[in-house]
Scaffold this motif. Sequence first.
Motif, PDB file in Angstrom:
ATOM      1  N   LYS A   1       0.825  -1.211   0.000  1.00 38.91           N
ATOM      2  CA  LYS A   1       0.000   0.000   0.000  1.00 38.91           C
ATOM      3  C   LYS A   1       0.863   1.267   0.000  1.00 38.91           C
ATOM      4  N   ALA A   2       2.179   1.079  -0.101  1.00 38.82           N
ATOM      5  CA  ALA A   2       3.147   2.191  -0.095  1.00 38.82           C
ATOM      6  C   ALA A   2       2.956   3.081   1.128  1.00 38.82           C
ATOM      7  N   MET A   3       2.748   2.433   2.272  1.00 43.71           N
ATOM      8  CA  MET A   3       2.553   3.161   3.523  1.00 43.71           C
ATOM      9  C   MET A   3       3.808   3.044   4.386  1.00 43.71           C
ATOM     10  N   THR A   4       4.089   4.108   5.105  1.00 43.84           N
ATOM     11  CA  THR A   4       5.161   4.047   6.101  1.00 43.84           C
ATOM     12  C   THR A   4       4.568   3.487   7.390  1.00 43.84           C
ATOM     13  N   GLN A   5       5.439   3.097   8.301  1.00 44.97           N
ATOM     14  CA  GLN A   5       4.957   2.645   9.604  1.00 44.97           C
ATOM     15  C   GLN A   5       4.207   3.770  10.310  1.00 44.97           C
ATOM     16  N   GLU A   6       4.685   4.982  10.137  1.00 42.32           N
ATOM     17  CA  GLU A   6       4.033   6.125  10.770  1.00 42.32           C
ATOM     18  C   GLU A   6       2.609   6.308  10.247  1.00 42.32           C
ATOM     19  N   GLN A   7       2.446   6.170   8.935  1.00 41.16           N
ATOM     20  CA  GLN A   7       1.114   6.326   8.347  1.00 41.16           C
ATOM     21  C   GLN A   7       0.157   5.240   8.830  1.00 41.16           C
ATOM     22  N   LEU A   8       0.627   4.001   8.855  1.00 35.46           N
ATOM     23  CA  LEU A   8      -0.228   2.916   9.320  1.00 35.46           C
ATOM     24  C   LEU A   8      -0.542   3.072  10.804  1.00 35.46           C
TER      25      LEU A   8
ATOM     26  N   GLU B   1      -0.771   5.767  12.481  1.00 37.82           N
ATOM     27  CA  GLU B   1      -1.761   6.831  12.623  1.00 37.82           C
ATOM     28  C   GLU B   1      -3.158   6.320  12.266  1.00 37.82           C
ATOM     29  N   LYS B   2      -3.267   5.589  11.145  1.00 40.66           N
ATOM     30  CA  LYS B   2      -4.570   5.057  10.727  1.00 40.66           C
ATOM     31  C   LYS B   2      -5.098   4.031  11.723  1.00 40.66           C
ATOM     32  N   ALA B   3      -4.193   3.297  12.354  1.00 41.60           N
ATOM     33  CA  ALA B   3      -4.584   2.260  13.312  1.00 41.60           C
ATOM     34  C   ALA B   3      -4.711   2.813  14.730  1.00 41.60           C
ATOM     35  N   ASN B   4      -4.457   4.106  14.877  1.00 41.00           N
ATOM     36  CA  ASN B   4      -4.554   4.769  16.179  1.00 41.00           C
ATOM     37  C   ASN B   4      -3.689   4.055  17.224  1.00 41.00           C
ATOM     38  N   MET B   5      -2.409   3.916  16.875  1.00 41.36           N
ATOM     39  CA  MET B   5      -1.490   3.254  17.782  1.00 41.36           C
ATOM     40  C   MET B   5      -0.107   3.892  17.699  1.00 41.36           C
ATOM     41  N   ASP B   6       0.715   3.566  18.643  1.00 41.83           N
ATOM     42  CA  ASP B   6       2.072   4.088  18.707  1.00 41.83           C
ATOM     43  C   ASP B   6       2.931   3.407  17.636  1.00 41.83           C
ATOM     44  N   VAL B   7       3.716   4.200  16.927  1.00 39.77           N
ATOM     45  CA  VAL B   7       4.538   3.662  15.843  1.00 39.77           C
ATOM     46  C   VAL B   7       5.562   2.652  16.358  1.00 39.77           C
ATOM     47  N   SER B   8       6.080   2.854  17.566  1.00 41.23           N
ATOM     48  CA  SER B   8       7.068   1.898  18.094  1.00 41.23           C
ATOM     49  C   SER B   8       6.420   0.540  18.367  1.00 41.23           C
ATOM     50  N   MET B   9       5.147   0.540  18.783  1.00 45.70           N
ATOM     51  CA  MET B   9       4.450  -0.723  18.982  1.00 45.70           C
ATOM     52  C   MET B   9       4.244  -1.432  17.649  1.00 45.70           C
ATOM     53  N   LEU B  10       3.844  -0.674  16.624  1.00 49.04           N
ATOM     54  CA  LEU B  10       3.664  -1.259  15.299  1.00 49.04           C
ATOM     55  C   LEU B  10       4.985  -1.850  14.805  1.00 49.04           C
ATOM     56  N   ALA B  11       6.073  -1.136  15.005  1.00 46.60           N
ATOM     57  CA  ALA B  11       7.385  -1.627  14.570  1.00 46.60           C
ATOM     58  C   ALA B  11       7.729  -2.942  15.269  1.00 46.60           C
ATOM     59  N   ARG B  12       7.451  -3.033  16.576  1.00 50.23           N
ATOM     60  CA  ARG B  12       7.715  -4.283  17.316  1.00 50.23           C
ATOM     61  C   ARG B  12       6.837  -5.416  16.789  1.00 50.23           C
TER      62      ARG B  12
ATOM     63  N   THR C   1      -6.130  -4.644  18.712  1.00 51.41           N
ATOM     64  CA  THR C   1      -4.988  -4.032  18.033  1.00 51.41           C
ATOM     65  C   THR C   1      -4.891  -4.558  16.606  1.00 51.41           C
ATOM     66  N   LEU C   2      -5.007  -5.867  16.445  1.00 49.77           N
ATOM     67  CA  LEU C   2      -4.945  -6.462  15.114  1.00 49.77           C
ATOM     68  C   LEU C   2      -6.096  -5.950  14.254  1.00 49.77           C
ATOM     69  N   ASP C   3      -7.265  -5.820  14.834  1.00 51.31           N
ATOM     70  CA  ASP C   3      -8.424  -5.295  14.105  1.00 51.31           C
ATOM     71  C   ASP C   3      -8.149  -3.870  13.606  1.00 51.31           C
ATOM     72  N   ARG C   4      -7.544  -3.030  14.455  1.00 58.18           N
ATOM     73  CA  ARG C   4      -7.221  -1.653  14.042  1.00 58.18           C
ATOM     74  C   ARG C   4      -6.168  -1.635  12.938  1.00 58.18           C
ATOM     75  N   ILE C   5      -5.198  -2.550  13.002  1.00 57.86           N
ATOM     76  CA  ILE C   5      -4.161  -2.627  11.972  1.00 57.86           C
ATOM     77  C   ILE C   5      -4.781  -3.042  10.641  1.00 57.86           C
ATOM     78  N   ILE C   6      -5.627  -4.062  10.670  1.00 54.83           N
ATOM     79  CA  ILE C   6      -6.284  -4.528   9.441  1.00 54.83           C
ATOM     80  C   ILE C   6      -7.127  -3.409   8.843  1.00 54.83           C
ATOM     81  N   SER C   7      -7.853  -2.710   9.689  1.00 60.56           N
ATOM     82  CA  SER C   7      -8.660  -1.577   9.227  1.00 60.56           C
ATOM     83  C   SER C   7      -7.773  -0.475   8.652  1.00 60.56           C
TER      84      SER C   7
END
Length: 110
Positions: free
Chosen positions: A18-25, A27-38, A51-57
């Motif tokens: 989707k050509a998204m950065t971790q920061e963009q995802l 933000e869309k998933a309403n979560m901390d970027v460091s958590m997404l990176a982990r 959390t998984l539901d927000r990421i998928i969304s």
Amino acid sequence: MPLQEKVAKRIHELRLSKAMTQEQLAEKANMDVSMLARIERGSRGDIRMGTLDRIISGLGVTYQEFFTLGDDENQATRLASSIVLIQDPDILTALQKIVDSIINPSGKHS
């Protein structure tokens, strides 16, 4: 490959497709970027369903698309899992023509 690693890999590949950065995802998933990176690295194995539901969304995919994890040993399954992400009808038409020409090179209908 353990499920945790498959989910982490799937999040990563979908985000890149989707050509998204971790920061963009994040933000869309309403979560901390460091958590997404982990989570993407697989170092956070206890992903909550919310959390998984927000990421998928945030990725903008269906559950079916997300959970088409593919078989690590099966190249055709991996390819099919990638094709399901293509939204452009022109690209899908072109791919269909290529597949048709491979399956039926003579162009004759049976």
